[in-house]
Design a protein around this motif. Structure first.
Motif, mmCIF file in Angstrom:
data_model
loop_
_atom_site.group_PDB
_atom_site.id
_atom_site.type_symbol
_atom_site.label_atom_id
_atom_site.label_comp_id
_atom_site.label_asym_id
_atom_site.label_seq_id
_atom_site.Cartn_x
_atom_site.Cartn_y
_atom_site.Cartn_z
ATOM 1 N N HIS A 231 -11.742 -0.360 2.733
ATOM 2 C CA HIS A 231 -12.305 0.993 2.832
ATOM 3 C C HIS A 231 -12.013 1.734 1.523
ATOM 4 C CE1 HIS A 231 -8.112 1.340 4.130
ATOM 5 N NE2 HIS A 231 -8.155 2.573 3.664
ATOM 6 N N HIS B 156 -11.386 5.238 -1.068
ATOM 7 C CA HIS B 156 -10.802 6.581 -1.134
ATOM 8 C C HIS B 156 -11.199 7.209 -2.466
ATOM 9 C CE1 HIS B 156 -8.201 6.218 2.359
ATOM 10 N NE2 HIS B 156 -7.666 5.099 1.900
ATOM 11 N N HIS C 6 -9.729 -0.397 -0.922
ATOM 12 C CA HIS C 6 -8.542 -1.205 -0.644
ATOM 13 C C HIS C 6 -8.466 -1.607 0.828
ATOM 14 C CE1 HIS C 6 -5.391 2.132 0.539
ATOM 15 N NE2 HIS C 6 -6.528 2.309 1.152
ATOM 16 N N GLU D 236 -5.426 -2.389 3.819
ATOM 17 C CA GLU D 236 -4.008 -2.262 4.158
ATOM 18 C C GLU D 236 -3.816 -3.001 5.480
ATOM 19 O OE1 GLU D 236 -3.191 2.294 3.373
ATOM 20 O OE2 GLU D 236 -5.272 1.955 3.872
ATOM 21 N N GLN E 232 2.011 7.167 6.667
ATOM 22 C CA GLN E 232 1.039 7.333 5.601
ATOM 23 C C GLN E 232 0.755 8.822 5.473
ATOM 24 O OE1 GLN E 232 -3.389 6.049 4.575
ATOM 25 N NE2 GLN E 232 -1.854 4.548 3.994
HETATM 26 CO CO CO Z 1 -6.523 3.610 2.769
#
Ligand code: CO
Length: 294
Positions: free
Chosen positions: A62, A64, A106, A108, A125
């Motif tokens: 996804h 950012h 990225h 995660e 987070q």
């Molecule tokens: Co992220």
């Protein structure tokens, strides 16, 4: 000069809930009526959750843009990979401070070992906004292993801090931030008492995630799952609460005082910039994660 201790202005309560792909999160920010605590956009406590073998979930590819994501792992192990070729893993106590800036794609995910064997996952987070002048900055990573996160303890041994950002009890963080930020994990034992300087121009919150604490003067009890929004002053005082033991994140930062528009993974100043971010992502201008060759 005695510092002016910040009072608790008000409390918000976060409840554990299930998000997206099955994450268990506790999210004190944003909540109804509180969109951000400038410059903080989001505070997610992930877990604690015990995964059975094959059940651990993560956040696949996804994008950012326009802000920073800070991952602070308390238990478990995650792996990350991104469009600039950066790859790595994070374990207990490790911190990744990622500046998405102009854009990054990225993933995660729990580590392969956690996906196969299961185990406990617990961490945070946090999203930190960038000011307009830095939204399109070059993406940057700071991966800092637990051993390099400075820690300090009060002389009586009853208050301990991990200094991810800012300064406390005479120790200074290893991580560099684009704008002034304080990010500290405080743990207090019975009769613990600590005061930390927080500049007057910062917004400040204390999110209690274990036990409870007495915050401010004369002190208000802040319980597990509650976040205290602090009022004006130039220091934060934390003391052990009725349970004796308490652990909390102290987050503070200089506000940007700019318009903020967020949509999913993008946080910009204007709607037009959000539209542009979607366009840039869809046309591949934020890149893609290369297939792993091993
Ligand atoms: Co992220």
């Amino acid at each position: 000069m005695t510092p002016q201790i910040r009072p608790v202005d008000h409390l918000v309560t976060a409840h554990r809930q299930s998000e997206g792909g099955g994450f268990i999160v506790r999210r004190p920010l944003p909540v109804a009526g509180l969109e951000m605590v400038d410059p903080f956009l989001l505070i997610d406590e992930l877990g604690p959750i015990d995964y059975a073998p094959g059940q651990a979930v993560g956040a696949p590819d996804h994008p950012h843009r326009g802000f920073e994501t800070v991952s602070y792992i308390l238990e478990g192990e995650t792996e990350h990979a991104d469009s600039s070729g950066h790859r790595g893993s994070l374990g207990a106590g490790d911190v990744q401070w990622m500046t998405a800036g102009a854009g990054i794609v990225h993933a995660e995910m729990p580590s392969r070992r956690m996906q196969e064997r299961g185990g406990r996952m617990h961490g945070f987070q946090i999203w930190v906004n960038l000011p307009a002048r830095l939204k399109m900055t070059e993406p940057r990573y700071q991966d800092v292993p637990a051993a390099q996160i400075p820690q300090a303890t009060t002389a009586d041994g009853k208050a301990h801090v991990r200094v991810v950002a800012g300064e406390a009890l005479g120790v200074r963080a290893a991580i560099a931030t684009h704008t002034p930020i304080i990010f500290q994990d405080w743990e207090l034992q019975p009769d613990g008492d600590a005061t930390v300087a927080v500049p007057r121009d910062h917004n400040a919150v204390v999110f209690v995630f274990e036990g409870n604490l007495l915050v401010g003067e004369p002190g208000q009890v802040v319980r597990e799952g509650q976040m205290a929004i602090l009022g004006a002053g130039d220091a934060v005082r934390l003391r052990s609460g009725p349970d004796g033991h308490g652990r909390a994140l102290l987050l503070a930062g200089q506000p940007h005082n700019e318009p903020m528009t967020r949509y999913g993974p993008f946080v910009m100043n204007t709607q037009q910039e959000i539209v542009q971010a979607f366009r840039d992502y869809q046309t591949g201008r934020m890149g893609a994660i290369a297939a792993k060759r091993d």
